[in-house]
Design a protein around this motif. Structure first.
Motif, PDB file in Angstrom:
ATOM      1  N   ALA A 803       0.836  -1.209   0.000  1.00 37.52           N
ATOM      2  CA  ALA A 803       0.000   0.000   0.000  1.00 37.52           C
ATOM      3  C   ALA A 803       0.868   1.255   0.000  1.00 37.52           C
ATOM      4  N   VAL A 804       1.892   1.266   0.848  1.00 39.45           N
ATOM      5  CA  VAL A 804       2.770   2.433   0.933  1.00 39.45           C
ATOM      6  C   VAL A 804       3.544   2.620  -0.369  1.00 39.45           C
ATOM      7  N   ALA A 805       3.879   1.498  -1.024  1.00 36.17           N
ATOM      8  CA  ALA A 805       4.617   1.576  -2.290  1.00 36.17           C
ATOM      9  C   ALA A 805       3.736   2.004  -3.456  1.00 36.17           C
ATOM     10  N   GLY A 806       2.439   2.144  -3.218  1.00 37.78           N
ATOM     11  CA  GLY A 806       1.533   2.594  -4.272  1.00 37.78           C
ATOM     12  C   GLY A 806       1.139   1.512  -5.246  1.00 37.78           C
ATOM     13  N   GLU A 807       1.201   0.249  -4.826  1.00 32.58           N
ATOM     14  CA  GLU A 807       0.832  -0.837  -5.721  1.00 32.58           C
ATOM     15  C   GLU A 807      -0.686  -0.853  -5.929  1.00 32.58           C
ATOM     16  N   PRO A 808      -1.154  -1.519  -6.987  1.00 29.36           N
ATOM     17  CA  PRO A 808      -2.596  -1.518  -7.280  1.00 29.36           C
ATOM     18  C   PRO A 808      -3.418  -2.079  -6.130  1.00 29.36           C
ATOM     19  N   VAL A 809      -4.678  -1.685  -6.103  1.00 30.44           N
ATOM     20  CA  VAL A 809      -5.571  -2.123  -5.033  1.00 30.44           C
ATOM     21  C   VAL A 809      -5.611  -3.639  -4.927  1.00 30.44           C
ATOM     22  N   TRP A 810      -5.657  -4.338  -6.079  1.00 29.27           N
ATOM     23  CA  TRP A 810      -5.793  -5.794  -6.013  1.00 29.27           C
ATOM     24  C   TRP A 810      -4.572  -6.427  -5.363  1.00 29.27           C
ATOM     25  N   ARG A 811      -3.385  -5.839  -5.572  1.00 30.74           N
ATOM     26  CA  ARG A 811      -2.165  -6.402  -4.968  1.00 30.74           C
ATOM     27  C   ARG A 811      -2.196  -6.235  -3.453  1.00 30.74           C
ATOM     28  N   VAL A 812      -2.698  -5.108  -2.991  1.00 29.17           N
ATOM     29  CA  VAL A 812      -2.800  -4.884  -1.546  1.00 29.17           C
ATOM     30  C   VAL A 812      -3.886  -5.776  -0.956  1.00 29.17           C
ATOM     31  N   HIS A 813      -5.042  -5.762  -1.614  1.00 27.25           N
ATOM     32  CA  HIS A 813      -6.189  -6.487  -1.071  1.00 27.25           C
ATOM     33  C   HIS A 813      -5.969  -7.997  -1.104  1.00 27.25           C
ATOM     34  N   GLN A 814      -5.127  -8.465  -2.010  1.00 29.23           N
ATOM     35  CA  GLN A 814      -4.792  -9.888  -2.049  1.00 29.23           C
ATOM     36  C   GLN A 814      -4.254 -10.346  -0.700  1.00 29.23           C
ATOM     37  N   CYS A 815      -3.403  -9.542  -0.078  1.00 26.87           N
ATOM     38  CA  CYS A 815      -2.829  -9.891   1.223  1.00 26.87           C
ATOM     39  C   CYS A 815      -3.852  -9.733   2.341  1.00 26.87           C
ATOM     40  N   VAL A 816      -4.628  -8.657   2.281  1.00 22.89           N
ATOM     41  CA  VAL A 816      -5.667  -8.438   3.291  1.00 22.89           C
ATOM     42  C   VAL A 816      -6.672  -9.583   3.265  1.00 22.89           C
ATOM     43  N   PHE A 817      -7.107  -9.920   2.069  1.00 25.47           N
ATOM     44  CA  PHE A 817      -8.044 -11.026   1.902  1.00 25.47           C
ATOM     45  C   PHE A 817      -7.421 -12.324   2.408  1.00 25.47           C
ATOM     46  N   GLY A 818      -6.106 -12.486   2.192  1.00 26.16           N
ATOM     47  CA  GLY A 818      -5.413 -13.687   2.650  1.00 26.16           C
ATOM     48  C   GLY A 818      -5.466 -13.850   4.161  1.00 26.16           C
ATOM     49  N   VAL A 819      -5.355 -12.746   4.898  1.00 29.46           N
ATOM     50  CA  VAL A 819      -5.446 -12.823   6.360  1.00 29.46           C
ATOM     51  C   VAL A 819      -6.809 -13.356   6.782  1.00 29.46           C
ATOM     52  N   LEU A 820      -7.856 -12.810   6.179  1.00 30.85           N
ATOM     53  CA  LEU A 820      -9.197 -13.257   6.544  1.00 30.85           C
ATOM     54  C   LEU A 820      -9.439 -14.690   6.099  1.00 30.85           C
ATOM     55  N   ALA A 821      -8.880 -15.079   4.958  1.00 25.76           N
ATOM     56  CA  ALA A 821      -9.026 -16.456   4.490  1.00 25.76           C
ATOM     57  C   ALA A 821      -8.371 -17.424   5.470  1.00 25.76           C
ATOM     58  N   MET A 822      -7.219 -17.066   5.998  1.00 26.99           N
ATOM     59  CA  MET A 822      -6.547 -17.933   6.958  1.00 26.99           C
ATOM     60  C   MET A 822      -7.345 -18.082   8.245  1.00 26.99           C
ATOM     61  N   GLU A 823      -8.118 -17.063   8.561  1.00 30.03           N
ATOM     62  CA  GLU A 823      -8.963 -17.153   9.755  1.00 30.03           C
ATOM     63  C   GLU A 823     -10.049 -18.209   9.596  1.00 30.03           C
ATOM     64  N   SER A 824     -10.258 -18.663   8.358  1.00 33.35           N
ATOM     65  CA  SER A 824     -11.238 -19.724   8.115  1.00 33.35           C
ATOM     66  C   SER A 824     -10.658 -21.113   8.362  1.00 33.35           C
ATOM     67  N   GLU A 825      -9.360 -21.195   8.607  1.00 35.45           N
ATOM     68  CA  GLU A 825      -8.756 -22.501   8.855  1.00 35.45           C
ATOM     69  C   GLU A 825      -9.290 -23.069  10.170  1.00 35.45           C
ATOM     70  N   PRO A 826      -9.485 -24.389  10.243  1.00 34.68           N
ATOM     71  CA  PRO A 826     -10.042 -24.985  11.462  1.00 34.68           C
ATOM     72  C   PRO A 826      -9.056 -24.930  12.629  1.00 34.68           C
ATOM     73  N   VAL A 827      -9.380 -24.152  13.625  1.00 33.47           N
ATOM     74  CA  VAL A 827      -8.547 -24.041  14.823  1.00 33.47           C
ATOM     75  C   VAL A 827      -9.462 -23.667  15.986  1.00 33.47           C
ATOM     76  N   ASP A 828      -9.132 -24.115  17.167  1.00 38.84           N
ATOM     77  CA  ASP A 828      -9.942 -23.839  18.353  1.00 38.84           C
ATOM     78  C   ASP A 828     -10.075 -22.326  18.546  1.00 38.84           C
ATOM     79  N   PRO A 829     -11.280 -21.763  18.462  1.00 38.49           N
ATOM     80  CA  PRO A 829     -11.447 -20.309  18.559  1.00 38.49           C
ATOM     81  C   PRO A 829     -11.110 -19.753  19.937  1.00 38.49           C
ATOM     82  N   ARG A 830     -10.992 -20.637  20.926  1.00 38.98           N
ATOM     83  CA  ARG A 830     -10.687 -20.152  22.282  1.00 38.98           C
ATOM     84  C   ARG A 830      -9.206 -19.854  22.471  1.00 38.98           C
ATOM     85  N   LEU A 831      -8.380 -20.301  21.524  1.00 34.41           N
ATOM     86  CA  LEU A 831      -6.933 -20.102  21.669  1.00 34.41           C
ATOM     87  C   LEU A 831      -6.545 -18.653  21.407  1.00 34.41           C
TER      88      LEU A 831
END
Length: 831
Positions: A803-831
């Motif tokens: 984002a700071v480097a001025g890359e396109p929105v899709w390049r930035v959002h790819q990483c942001v979306f990746g964080v949320l996608a990883m949150e879908s991995e099966p793991v005990d939510p209490r941890l």
């Protein structure tokens, strides 16, 4: 000793009779992993390296393994006899399919030597006639290897020659990874010498002229180098002048140049090949006709020696005339050269008679920046980390350069329309502010600076899309999501699940000698992006707007004013900031959850359990043996009340006009840069200055620095945590003081949470401290949670870097979306 030169990336085919020493030669000069042996593949498929009946399956396996290595850009050596053209044909096809150069190393030893060696091996029971037949085939092959397609051929014709040989690995001409710049990459010049001189001066170059006043070189006082994307000639008024200048710059080391399709055509024309002098070629030939013969010869040699593309700066930058797909970077073949010169063409022509080209950049997902020209555009723009620098100077547009790594575009206007375009200039189809489903759906691999390539599962992406598409703020505003955080290992102490000892020990084992303990606020995680004018956005850890529009504006204005009063805008040279914060109280975002979950459970427990106690007490009064059950139930009543007290502790209203407080603890980024390399005391000092300027809005974060090798310091850390949690406090987060830290085992955990006993009662239930329950909870597995935390941390850092480097929105959002996608991995939510 004779040196055998081979390209670093190539398919090396050993050719020799049985017993000629191919395997020994391979083992001597190449790593075991680089050699794929036909004998080893026979053994793999049949348990017998000499089972000739398994040859077909063995070679299928050999070619599969070799293909996978070449896919990954690894030199591969084929250890087989390879004396027959048919066996070499499939290997040459393999090299061609993977765009690598084929090399033949021929061990042409006398028949007697091979026969003697085979006689000493009990597994080689075939006669000399077999070796003689192989040798005859080898000799016939020597005449045809070059014709078959081998680019490099080495023949060793004696045992002494084999023993004295050494292998020298040479880099391909396009491999300039050691060149780090800075560079000025210049688009298609097309004979516009006057505009080129103006652009070079604008870029800071000093032009050298000959006795006739003609420009013959240019250099930059700061050591910058120019890179020309090709098409120096044709259509414009002075192609010889452009060539004289660029050739001088390349000769002096001030520039690099790749070939354009117009240079390739000029070489053929100067070589008296039958070439149609169209698209401006005739103008260049006419201009060269007035030059002396030696200059024209130099031009031909120069253009003929140009490579099709360069890979620079450790692979971060690729320059090619018409662009280049990721799989072709650093490769060498006719197909790669054709793509670099002409682009991805369909073979058809459009209504203007021009080739129809596929928009390869729309599908580009590589980590390297690709700069190119060839197809003129009215304005430069980033498309998936690629940029076309041909802005049609010869057609009356502009001559454009990109400063690398600054990503600054510099243009000078054309002095005239030197050549009327056949086809109107048209901008690329893609809107860089618009995402497409193909940017995020399916299996994805994201290249990160701090953890390399991270993989996202297709099924996790689908879950994240549901959240993002229905609830999240606009992607252009959503440049970061915070990572999950792992708890400490389960405590070895009786009666507690988490304790500071394990956090300190974790970092000490990873050579982190100083950590910082930060108070864990019981609020809701919030990311604040605020600009100097008070605009911006505040959103949750799942990307949802935290407040309604009016309240968000009010809070952002207060934050912007506090930043200004603290002098932070000026100090950082920033016009916007991205802050990681907690917003209190917990109910500012979680009131519905508190009411529907915790309050209902607490109300049911505090109502039902006392009634049960009354029944049991009456039974005990009648002499019933319910003593143990009564004791357990009284304990449960006590636990239920603690549960209610725990969640009530975090829902106390904030006594100010806004009804909230913001506890900032890290400055993530600004338009001036990212701040993960500043230690946490620097970040908390920024937060303290905000608290000082607006104590009503901001809340301070208490902290303590602990030396993980000092027992007194460790004891103080434990005592500090006990004081924090004695009255129901949530606990603390332990982080490496230096923030971003790499230990002996790689990237260190950015933080470990150590939660207090009463807060854990909210998480694990009112009776979690029951000995049997606690014993079971201590068996929790934290491996997956910690892996997620590190991967999400790396993706978060990558998203703000982009984002700071001025890359396109899709390049930035790819990483942001990746964080949320990883949150879908099966793991005990209490941890």
């Amino acid at each position: 000793m004779s040196e055998l030169s081979i390209p670093e990336l190539s398919l090396v085919v050993l050719v020799g009779t049985s017993g000629s020493g191919k395997s020994t030669f391979a083992a001597t000069h190449f790593a075991p992993t680089e050699v794929v042996s036909s004998d080893a593949c026979r053994a793999m498929v049949s348990d017998d390296p000499n089972d000739q009946a398994a040859t077909s399956d063995a070679f299928a396996l050999l070619e599969y393994i070799a293909g996978k290595r070449l896919d990954r850009g690894r030199l591969t050596v084929i250890d087989a006899t390879n004396v027959q053209p048919s066996s070499r044909k499939s290997l040459l096809a393999l090299a061609k399919d993977h765009d690598v150069l084929p090399v033949a190393i021929v061990l042409d030893l006398p028949i007697a030597v091979s026969a003697e060696r085979n006689a000493s091996r009990p597994d080689r029971d075939f006669g000399t006639h077999v070796i003689k037949r192989q040798h005859d085939q080898l000799r016939r092959s020597l005449r045809s290897l070059k014709r078959e397609g081998f680019r490099t051929i080495h023949v060793l014709d004696s045992a002494e020659a084999v023993a004295e040989a050494s292998i020298v690995r040479t880099r391909l001409f396009n491999d300039q990874r050691e060149q780090h710049g800075p560079f000025d990459v210049i688009g298609d010049v097309h004979g516009c010498r006057e505009e080129l001189e103006t652009l070079l001066v604008s870029l800071g170059y000093v032009i050298t002229r000959d006795g006739s006043g003609r420009p013959v070189d240019a250099s930059h006082p700061a050591g910058r180098r120019a890179i020309f994307v090709g098409d120096l000639v044709d259509r414009g008024p002075d192609s010889p002048g452009v060539l004289r200048l660029v050739m001088g710059m390349v000769r002096s080391g001030s520039a690099l140049c790749v070939s354009g399709n117009h240079e390739a055509k000029l070489v053929r024309a100067l070589g008296r090949k039958d070439v149609k002098p169209t698209h401006g070629l005739q103008e260049t030939l006419d201009q060269l006709a007035s030059e002396d013969e030696s200059f024209v010869s130099d031009v031909r040699r120069f253009c003929d020696g140009l490579v099709a593309h360069y890979v620079l700066d450790d692979g971060k930058l690729v320059v090619a005339h018409a662009g280049l797909k990721e799989k072709y970077h650093g490769r060498a073949s006719g197909r790669v050269r054709a793509f670099a010169l002409y682009g991805d063409t369909s073979g058809e022509t459009d209504e203007f008679g021009m080739p129809v080209r596929y928009p390869w950049a729309d599908d580009y997902r590589g980590s390297a920046m690709v700069l190119y020209g060839h197809t003129p555009v009215p304005e430069t723009e980033w498309i998936n980390n690629t940029m076309c620098l041909d802005t049609g100077c010869v057609f009356g547009g502009a001559l454009t350069a990109l400063r690398y790594p600054e990503r600054e575009v510099v243009s000078v206007p054309a002095t005239a329309t030197h050549y009327e375009p056949v086809r109107p200039l048209a901008p690329p189809d893609r809107d860089l502010e618009v995402l497409t489903l193909t940017d995020i759906l399916g299996h994805r691999v994201i290249e990160t600076e701090h953890m390399g390539r991270l993989s996202l599962r297709e099924e996790n992406a689908a879950g994240a899309l549901e959240v993002m598409s229905r609830f999240a703020i606009a992607p252009a505003q959503l440049i970061y999501l915070p990572p999950t955080m792992s708890p400490v290992d389960s405590s070895s102490r009786d009666g507690v699940l988490e304790y500071p000892d394990e956090a300190f020990s974790h970092y000490a084992k990873r050579a982190v000698d100083r950590v910082i303990c930060e108070e864990k606020h019981m609020g809701s995680r919030a990311i604040v992006r605020v600009s100097v004018d008070g605009s911006g956005v505040i959103y949750s850890r799942t990307g949802r707007a935290f407040f309604d529009a009016d309240r968000q504006t009010e809070v952002l204005n207060r934050i912007a004013d506090a930043v200004a009063e603290a002098g932070i805008w000026t100090e950082l040279g920033a016009s916007w900031l991205l802050l990681d914060t907690e917003i209190l109280p917990w109910t500012a975002k979680a009131e519905a959850m508190v009411r529907s979950q915790y309050a209902k459970v607490g109300a049911a427990a505090t109502a039902a359990v006392p009634a049960t106690i009354g029944v049991l007490e009456a039974a005990a009064a009648r002499g019933a043996d319910v003593g143990d059950l009564l004791a357990r139930t009284r304990s449960r009543a006590d636990n239920a009340q603690r549960f209610v007290d725990s969640y009530r502790h975090y829902v106390q209203p904030i006594d100010n006009a806004l009804g909230i407080q913001v506890a900032p603890f890290q400055v993530l980024a600004s338009d001036a840069g990212t701040y993960e390399k500043h230690d946490h005391l620097w970040h908390l000092d920024i937060a303290d200055r905000l608290v000082h300027n607006d104590p009503e809005l901001f809340r301070s974060t208490r902290r303590l620095v602990v030396d993980t090798a000092d027992e007194t310091s460790l004891a103080a850390g434990v005592e500090w945590w006990e004081d924090l949690t004695a009255n129901g406090g949530e606990g603390m987060v332990v982080k490496p003081l230096n923030n971003l830290v790499r230990g002996p085992k790689g990237l260190a955990q950015p933080g470990l949470k150590v939660r207090g006993p009463e807060y854990l009662r909210i998480i694990y239930g009112a009776d979690y401290t029951d000995p049997s329950t606690l014993s079971r909870l201590k068996q929790r597995n934290l491996g997956h949670k910690r892996s997620m935390a590190l991967r999400e941390y790396a993706l978060g850092l990558e998203s703000i870097r982009r984002a700071v480097a001025g890359e396109p929105v899709w390049r930035v959002h790819q990483c942001v979306f990746g964080v949320l996608a990883m949150e879908s991995e099966p793991v005990d939510p209490r941890l």
